[in-house]
Design a protein around this motif. Structure first.
Motif, PDB file in Angstrom:
ATOM      1  N   PRO B 213     -11.356   2.099   3.990  1.00 31.10           N
ATOM      2  CA  PRO B 213     -10.494   3.260   3.732  1.00 31.10           C
ATOM      3  C   PRO B 213      -9.262   2.882   2.920  1.00 31.10           C
ATOM      4  O   PRO B 213      -8.646   1.839   3.142  1.00 31.10           O
ATOM      5  N   ILE B 214      -8.906   3.758   2.020  1.00 29.12           N
ATOM      6  CA  ILE B 214      -7.853   3.431   1.066  1.00 29.12           C
ATOM      7  C   ILE B 214      -6.496   3.273   1.758  1.00 29.12           C
ATOM      8  O   ILE B 214      -5.668   2.453   1.349  1.00 29.12           O
ATOM      9  N   ASP B 215      -6.262   4.020   2.825  1.00 28.64           N
ATOM     10  CA  ASP B 215      -4.970   3.868   3.508  1.00 28.64           C
ATOM     11  C   ASP B 215      -4.913   2.573   4.310  1.00 28.64           C
ATOM     12  O   ASP B 215      -3.832   2.028   4.537  1.00 28.64           O
ATOM     13  N   VAL B 216      -6.078   2.076   4.725  1.00 26.13           N
ATOM     14  CA  VAL B 216      -6.111   0.763   5.388  1.00 26.13           C
ATOM     15  C   VAL B 216      -5.772  -0.333   4.378  1.00 26.13           C
ATOM     16  O   VAL B 216      -4.987  -1.245   4.662  1.00 26.13           O
ATOM     17  N   VAL B 217      -6.344  -0.227   3.196  1.00 29.58           N
ATOM     18  CA  VAL B 217      -6.033  -1.197   2.140  1.00 29.58           C
ATOM     19  C   VAL B 217      -4.549  -1.117   1.764  1.00 29.58           C
ATOM     20  O   VAL B 217      -3.893  -2.135   1.568  1.00 29.58           O
ATOM     21  N   ALA B 218      -4.027   0.095   1.703  1.00 28.10           N
ATOM     22  CA  ALA B 218      -2.605   0.260   1.376  1.00 28.10           C
ATOM     23  C   ALA B 218      -1.722  -0.460   2.392  1.00 28.10           C
ATOM     24  O   ALA B 218      -0.745  -1.113   2.022  1.00 28.10           O
ATOM     25  N   ASP B 219      -2.077  -0.339   3.662  1.00 28.90           N
ATOM     26  CA  ASP B 219      -1.301  -1.027   4.696  1.00 28.90           C
ATOM     27  C   ASP B 219      -1.340  -2.537   4.503  1.00 28.90           C
ATOM     28  O   ASP B 219      -0.317  -3.217   4.589  1.00 28.90           O
ATOM     29  N   ARG B 220      -2.545  -3.055   4.246  1.00 33.42           N
ATOM     30  CA  ARG B 220      -2.687  -4.514   4.113  1.00 33.42           C
ATOM     31  C   ARG B 220      -1.950  -5.037   2.879  1.00 33.42           C
ATOM     32  O   ARG B 220      -1.466  -6.162   2.879  1.00 33.42           O
ATOM     33  N   LEU B 221      -1.894  -4.213   1.842  1.00 37.56           N
ATOM     34  CA  LEU B 221      -1.228  -4.639   0.611  1.00 37.56           C
ATOM     35  C   LEU B 221       0.232  -4.198   0.578  1.00 37.56           C
ATOM     36  O   LEU B 221       0.918  -4.374  -0.436  1.00 37.56           O
ATOM     37  N   ASN B 222       0.666  -3.607   1.687  1.00 38.24           N
ATOM     38  CA  ASN B 222       2.063  -3.190   1.816  1.00 38.24           C
ATOM     39  C   ASN B 222       2.474  -2.236   0.701  1.00 38.24           C
ATOM     40  O   ASN B 222       3.520  -2.405   0.060  1.00 38.24           O
ATOM     41  N   THR B 223       1.655  -1.241   0.468  1.00 33.60           N
ATOM     42  CA  THR B 223       1.975  -0.254  -0.553  1.00 33.60           C
ATOM     43  C   THR B 223       1.504   1.120  -0.077  1.00 33.60           C
ATOM     44  O   THR B 223       1.176   1.295   1.088  1.00 33.60           O
ATOM     45  N   THR B 224       1.484   2.092  -0.976  1.00 42.23           N
ATOM     46  CA  THR B 224       1.109   3.444  -0.572  1.00 42.23           C
ATOM     47  C   THR B 224      -0.333   3.742  -0.978  1.00 42.23           C
ATOM     48  O   THR B 224      -0.906   3.082  -1.843  1.00 42.23           O
ATOM     49  N   ARG B 225      -0.865   4.768  -0.337  1.00 42.11           N
ATOM     50  CA  ARG B 225      -2.225   5.207  -0.661  1.00 42.11           C
ATOM     51  C   ARG B 225      -2.331   5.634  -2.133  1.00 42.11           C
ATOM     52  O   ARG B 225      -3.289   5.298  -2.816  1.00 42.11           O
ATOM     53  N   GLY B 226      -1.308   6.336  -2.606  1.00 37.91           N
ATOM     54  CA  GLY B 226      -1.326   6.790  -3.990  1.00 37.91           C
ATOM     55  C   GLY B 226      -1.318   5.622  -4.968  1.00 37.91           C
ATOM     56  O   GLY B 226      -2.000   5.660  -5.995  1.00 37.91           O
ATOM     57  N   ALA B 227      -0.551   4.584  -4.627  1.00 39.38           N
ATOM     58  CA  ALA B 227      -0.496   3.415  -5.508  1.00 39.38           C
ATOM     59  C   ALA B 227      -1.830   2.685  -5.532  1.00 39.38           C
ATOM     60  O   ALA B 227      -2.279   2.200  -6.582  1.00 39.38           O
TER      61      ALA B 227
END
Lengths: 83, 255
Positions: B213-227
């Motif tokens: 899931p894209i929001d899980v990846v965002a969390d791991r990469l310390n960024t936002t879902r949109g980014a």
């Protein structure tokens, strides 16, 4: 060169996403409620005519597609009415 | 982009009083326990009637003016948000068997609280293009969906390298299809390595190839879902060009 087949084309389309211009996730969130209500009511202009880049984004972004499907299901369930 | 006619949500005050220009003050209840008091329980039926004529005006007005009606509207809205959040966690929870009833209900409560915070903070963003309740439930559903996905992926390793590309090939049902999938994955892997930046590779491999899931990846990469989605979009555009050059029949981006 790899032979192109329908199965392969579908797999590639999923990997490389939609070719159409699309909204960002933030824009998708902003317009999602109005888009879903237009889908439910079927009134003109259609949801896709009013928000032309939404469909492409929903095809490319599984998280936004999940959110769309959830809101659509919730609205169709009639549970948005308070009480 | 032109979407809909902008609607001024600060419509005429039905009481004839001037609309408050003071910042919204959140209730002082600790931990955002949006409890319905005896007084507000009685008031809910008056505050939020569900009148289809002008419910959105009613919600916005009551939520933005201090007083007992606002408390009642907040309690009623929180009940609605909790219903939406439970709807979502039950839908999503079925996909993640490692989530249990208590976890799901806790996630639903947290989602309703967070959604309430966002709604009160963003009341001025409501343009009246949908019913207020649809607009508000969107916050709870999105919060709940993201929380379920994050909870389900907590502690799990996320594949971020181009070497972890075997899932599609393993799912191919027939020998011919399996061979095609293998060839395709080889081509994709080569182009991923050759054309994508390290961050684009990580996002593409996780989201597009392994369905993280894209929001899980965002969390791991310390960024936002949109980014993350922007990164994915850029990566896909590069791959589209590269794979098209291999004769794989990928269409170019359409205006």
């Amino acid at each position: 060169m790899i032979q192109d087949t329908p199965d392969q084309s579908g797999r590639l389309e999923r990997l490389v996403g939609p070719a159409d211009q699309e909204l960002s996730c933030e824009e998708c969130f902003d317009f999602l409620d109005a888009y879903v209500e237009l889908e439910v009511t079927g009134t003109a202009p259609s949801a896709d005519a009013r928000t032309p880049k939404m469909r492409a984004h929903l095809e490319g972004c599984s998280a936004c597609r999940d959110d769309h499907d959830s809101l659509l299901a919730f609205v169709l369930s009639g549970r948005t009415d308070p009480g | 982009m032109t979407l809909a006619t902008d609607v001024d949500v600060w419509r005429e005050d039905p009481t004839g009083a001037a609309a408050s220009t003071e910042p919204l003050a959140l209730p002082a209840s600790a931990g955002f326990a949006w409890g319905v008091t005896r007084r507000s329980s009685r008031a809910i039926g008056d505050a939020v009637t569900g009148d289809p004529g002008a419910p959105s005006d009613d919600w916005v007005y009551r939520l933005s003016h201090a007083g007992p009606d606002r408390d009642a509207a907040i309690a009623a809205l929180h009940a609605l948000l909790l219903r939406a959040a439970r709807f979502e966690v039950n839908r999503r929870g079925a996909v993640f068997p490692n989530l249990h009833g208590a976890d799901l209900d806790d996630l639903a409560c947290q989602s309703a609280d967070d959604a309430m915070m966002s709604i009160l903070r963003r009341l001025a963003d409501f343009r009246g293009e949908s019913r207020f309740t649809t607009w508000a439930c969107k916050f709870a559903l999105v919060e709940a969906g993201a929380k379920v996905r994050r909870h389900a992926w907590r502690g799990r390793e996320i594949p971020l390298t181009a070497e972890s590309l075997s899932a599609d090939a393993d799912n191919a049902p027939l020998p011919d299809a399996h061979a095609e999938a293998q060839m395709l994955l080889i081509a994709v892997r080569e182009e991923v390595k050759q054309h994508l930046t390290a961050r684009q590779r990580a996002v593409f491999v996780a989201v597009a190839l392994n369905d993280v899931p894209i929001d899980v990846v965002a969390d791991r990469l310390n960024t936002t879902r949109g980014a993350v989605y922007k990164t994915l979009h850029d990566a896909r555009r590069k791959l589209r060009v590269a794979l098209n050059a291999r004769g794989l029949g990928i269409e170019g981006e359409r205006a």
